[in-house]
Scaffold this motif. Sequence first.
Motif, PDB file in Angstrom:
ATOM      1  N   SER A  17     -82.616 -31.401 -38.501  1.00  0.00           N
ATOM      2  CA  SER A  17     -82.465 -30.587 -37.088  1.00  0.00           C
ATOM      3  C   SER A  17     -81.041 -30.356 -36.846  1.00  0.00           C
ATOM      4  CB  SER A  17     -82.821 -31.524 -35.923  1.00  0.00           C
ATOM      5  OG  SER A  17     -82.029 -32.567 -35.879  1.00  0.00           O
ATOM      6  N   ALA A  18     -80.654 -29.381 -35.654  1.00  0.00           N
ATOM      7  CA  ALA A  18     -79.180 -29.204 -35.727  1.00  0.00           C
ATOM      8  C   ALA A  18     -78.694 -30.491 -34.856  1.00  0.00           C
ATOM      9  CB  ALA A  18     -78.853 -27.872 -34.677  1.00  0.00           C
ATOM     10  N   ASP A  19     -79.173 -31.290 -34.375  1.00  0.00           N
ATOM     11  CA  ASP A  19     -78.574 -32.588 -33.903  1.00  0.00           C
ATOM     12  C   ASP A  19     -78.285 -33.240 -34.973  1.00  0.00           C
ATOM     13  OD1 ASP A  19     -78.992 -31.856 -31.253  1.00  0.00           O
ATOM     14  OD2 ASP A  19     -81.101 -32.836 -31.015  1.00  0.00           O
ATOM     15  N   GLU A  20     -79.244 -33.399 -35.960  1.00  0.00           N
ATOM     16  CA  GLU A  20     -78.628 -34.433 -37.335  1.00  0.00           C
ATOM     17  C   GLU A  20     -77.392 -33.665 -38.003  1.00  0.00           C
ATOM     18  OE1 GLU A  20     -79.806 -37.375 -38.072  1.00  0.00           O
ATOM     19  OE2 GLU A  20     -81.088 -37.260 -36.289  1.00  0.00           O
ATOM     20  N   LEU A  21     -77.419 -32.306 -38.127  1.00  0.00           N
ATOM     21  CA  LEU A  21     -76.318 -31.770 -38.467  1.00  0.00           C
ATOM     22  C   LEU A  21     -75.030 -32.058 -37.748  1.00  0.00           C
ATOM     23  CD1 LEU A  21     -74.591 -29.964 -40.561  1.00  0.00           C
ATOM     24  CD2 LEU A  21     -75.704 -27.968 -39.379  1.00  0.00           C
ATOM     25  N   GLU A  22     -74.958 -31.913 -36.431  1.00  0.00           N
ATOM     26  CA  GLU A  22     -73.981 -32.285 -35.574  1.00  0.00           C
ATOM     27  C   GLU A  22     -73.551 -33.674 -35.598  1.00  0.00           C
ATOM     28  OE1 GLU A  22     -72.598 -31.848 -30.828  1.00  0.00           O
ATOM     29  OE2 GLU A  22     -74.729 -31.954 -31.351  1.00  0.00           O
ATOM     30  N   LYS A  23     -74.372 -34.651 -35.726  1.00  0.00           N
ATOM     31  CA  LYS A  23     -74.084 -36.060 -35.984  1.00  0.00           C
ATOM     32  C   LYS A  23     -73.262 -36.305 -37.229  1.00  0.00           C
ATOM     33  CE  LYS A  23     -77.836 -37.963 -33.346  1.00  0.00           C
ATOM     34  NZ  LYS A  23     -79.125 -38.407 -33.366  1.00  0.00           N
ATOM     35  N   ALA A  24     -73.637 -35.523 -38.183  1.00  0.00           N
ATOM     36  CA  ALA A  24     -73.060 -35.563 -39.537  1.00  0.00           C
ATOM     37  C   ALA A  24     -71.733 -35.196 -39.590  1.00  0.00           C
ATOM     38  CB  ALA A  24     -73.887 -35.253 -40.923  1.00  0.00           C
ATOM     39  N   LEU A  25     -71.489 -33.819 -38.983  1.00  0.00           N
ATOM     40  CA  LEU A  25     -70.082 -33.077 -38.809  1.00  0.00           C
ATOM     41  C   LEU A  25     -69.087 -34.090 -37.999  1.00  0.00           C
ATOM     42  CD1 LEU A  25     -71.282 -29.526 -38.557  1.00  0.00           C
ATOM     43  CD2 LEU A  25     -70.108 -30.814 -40.507  1.00  0.00           C
ATOM     44  N   GLN A  26     -69.718 -34.747 -37.036  1.00  0.00           N
ATOM     45  CA  GLN A  26     -68.895 -35.485 -35.982  1.00  0.00           C
ATOM     46  C   GLN A  26     -68.282 -36.943 -36.697  1.00  0.00           C
ATOM     47  OE1 GLN A  26     -71.219 -36.100 -32.336  1.00  0.00           O
ATOM     48  NE2 GLN A  26     -70.458 -34.290 -31.501  1.00  0.00           N
ATOM     49  N   LYS A  27     -69.268 -37.370 -37.573  1.00  0.00           N
ATOM     50  CA  LYS A  27     -68.885 -38.396 -38.540  1.00  0.00           C
ATOM     51  C   LYS A  27     -67.652 -38.097 -39.536  1.00  0.00           C
ATOM     52  CE  LYS A  27     -70.587 -42.318 -41.091  1.00  0.00           C
ATOM     53  NZ  LYS A  27     -72.004 -42.907 -41.744  1.00  0.00           N
ATOM     54  N   LEU A  28     -67.981 -36.911 -40.007  1.00  0.00           N
ATOM     55  CA  LEU A  28     -67.014 -36.768 -40.917  1.00  0.00           C
ATOM     56  C   LEU A  28     -65.603 -36.224 -40.441  1.00  0.00           C
ATOM     57  CD1 LEU A  28     -66.874 -35.589 -43.922  1.00  0.00           C
ATOM     58  CD2 LEU A  28     -67.353 -33.295 -43.176  1.00  0.00           C
ATOM     59  N   ALA A  29     -65.756 -35.939 -38.903  1.00  0.00           N
ATOM     60  CA  ALA A  29     -64.462 -35.461 -38.487  1.00  0.00           C
ATOM     61  C   ALA A  29     -63.851 -36.308 -37.519  1.00  0.00           C
ATOM     62  CB  ALA A  29     -64.688 -34.210 -37.576  1.00  0.00           C
ATOM     63  N   GLU A  30     -64.429 -37.555 -37.572  1.00  0.00           N
ATOM     64  CA  GLU A  30     -63.699 -38.725 -36.775  1.00  0.00           C
ATOM     65  C   GLU A  30     -62.278 -39.049 -37.093  1.00  0.00           C
ATOM     66  OE1 GLU A  30     -66.441 -41.919 -36.561  1.00  0.00           O
ATOM     67  OE2 GLU A  30     -67.931 -40.758 -35.108  1.00  0.00           O
ATOM     68  N   PRO A  31     -62.162 -39.242 -38.375  1.00  0.00           N
ATOM     69  CA  PRO A  31     -60.757 -39.445 -38.941  1.00  0.00           C
ATOM     70  C   PRO A  31     -59.831 -38.496 -38.505  1.00  0.00           C
ATOM     71  CG  PRO A  31     -62.313 -39.890 -40.722  1.00  0.00           C
ATOM     72  CD  PRO A  31     -62.994 -39.092 -39.805  1.00  0.00           C
ATOM     73  N   VAL A  32     -60.252 -37.126 -38.638  1.00  0.00           N
ATOM     74  CA  VAL A  32     -59.330 -36.085 -38.392  1.00  0.00           C
ATOM     75  C   VAL A  32     -58.965 -36.046 -37.105  1.00  0.00           C
ATOM     76  CG1 VAL A  32     -59.090 -33.338 -38.679  1.00  0.00           C
ATOM     77  CG2 VAL A  32     -60.049 -34.857 -40.717  1.00  0.00           C
ATOM     78  N   SER A  33     -59.947 -36.199 -36.349  1.00  0.00           N
ATOM     79  CA  SER A  33     -59.894 -36.006 -34.835  1.00  0.00           C
ATOM     80  C   SER A  33     -58.770 -37.055 -34.313  1.00  0.00           C
ATOM     81  CB  SER A  33     -60.964 -35.906 -33.959  1.00  0.00           C
ATOM     82  OG  SER A  33     -61.035 -35.961 -32.691  1.00  0.00           O
ATOM     83  N   LYS A  34     -59.023 -38.216 -34.698  1.00  0.00           N
ATOM     84  CA  LYS A  34     -58.162 -39.315 -34.547  1.00  0.00           C
ATOM     85  C   LYS A  34     -56.697 -39.039 -34.618  1.00  0.00           C
ATOM     86  CE  LYS A  34     -61.474 -42.949 -34.357  1.00  0.00           C
ATOM     87  NZ  LYS A  34     -62.172 -44.157 -34.997  1.00  0.00           N
ATOM     88  N   ALA A  35     -56.386 -38.635 -35.896  1.00  0.00           N
ATOM     89  CA  ALA A  35     -55.291 -38.303 -36.654  1.00  0.00           C
ATOM     90  C   ALA A  35     -54.556 -37.099 -35.799  1.00  0.00           C
ATOM     91  CB  ALA A  35     -55.290 -37.913 -38.082  1.00  0.00           C
ATOM     92  N   MET A  36     -55.237 -36.110 -35.532  1.00  0.00           N
ATOM     93  CA  MET A  36     -54.720 -35.041 -34.720  1.00  0.00           C
ATOM     94  C   MET A  36     -54.344 -35.349 -33.098  1.00  0.00           C
ATOM     95  SD  MET A  36     -56.657 -31.716 -35.924  1.00  0.00           S
ATOM     96  CE  MET A  36     -55.382 -30.428 -35.317  1.00  0.00           C
ATOM     97  N   LYS A  37     -54.974 -36.395 -32.511  1.00  0.00           N
ATOM     98  CA  LYS A  37     -54.943 -36.872 -31.298  1.00  0.00           C
ATOM     99  C   LYS A  37     -53.310 -37.694 -31.257  1.00  0.00           C
ATOM    100  CE  LYS A  37     -59.526 -36.633 -29.105  1.00  0.00           C
ATOM    101  NZ  LYS A  37     -60.444 -37.506 -28.587  1.00  0.00           N
ATOM    102  N   LYS A  38     -53.316 -38.385 -32.314  1.00  0.00           N
ATOM    103  CA  LYS A  38     -52.038 -39.475 -32.359  1.00  0.00           C
ATOM    104  C   LYS A  38     -50.867 -38.376 -32.509  1.00  0.00           C
ATOM    105  CE  LYS A  38     -54.059 -43.294 -34.218  1.00  0.00           C
ATOM    106  NZ  LYS A  38     -54.158 -43.986 -35.630  1.00  0.00           N
ATOM    107  N   ARG A  39     -50.911 -37.358 -33.201  1.00  0.00           N
ATOM    108  CA  ARG A  39     -49.714 -36.386 -33.114  1.00  0.00           C
ATOM    109  C   ARG A  39     -50.066 -35.116 -32.689  1.00  0.00           C
ATOM    110  NH1 ARG A  39     -50.104 -32.278 -36.943  1.00  0.00           N
ATOM    111  NH2 ARG A  39     -51.784 -32.285 -38.353  1.00  0.00           N
TER     112      ARG A  39
END
Length: 169
Positions: A17-39
């Motif tokens: 499902s699209a929900d499962e894809l979204e969860k996988a993408l969010q998990k993949l993007a968590e480190p990037v998101s945290k790094a971008m929020k820090k700087r």
Amino acid sequence: HVLRRCLAPPKAERFPSADELEKALQKLAEPVSKAMKKRAVLSLTIAVTGSKSGVGVTHAAIGLSAYLLQCGISCVYQENNPSGAIRQTAEWFGISPGKDGCVQIKGLPCLPDYGPAVSLKPCSHPVSVQDYGTAWTAIPLHQADAVILVCGSRWWEQEAVYTAYEALK
């Protein structure tokens, strides 16, 4: 891994499902998101183009813009192709452009392509996701920090993929 799973030939190996894809993408993007929020993101230009018409360039560019906005990164979707999709969508929602030419569609700042005759002040968003449609030759590569090439996956689309890739690499 996520892309391979999306493009897996057997349907059973793809995301259910699209929900499962979204969860996988969010998990993949968590480190990037945290790094971008820090700087603070000072300035970033992402050009999105496609190997042929109909492969989903506009969907990918708007989706990326919405995702960045959801992560707290101020960005604007910029239509750099003559499709008129943004103006048509704004008209459908009854939205008028602001002084900078941008329209807010569901909270996402979008800058329609007004053509070469219109000159506007740049939008005040540090990140710009620019949709070039299939006009990959029009991308000013010296100004783009990143280029995303959206490709068709059918065997008869591969020549267009290789042509665009060779020109952009």
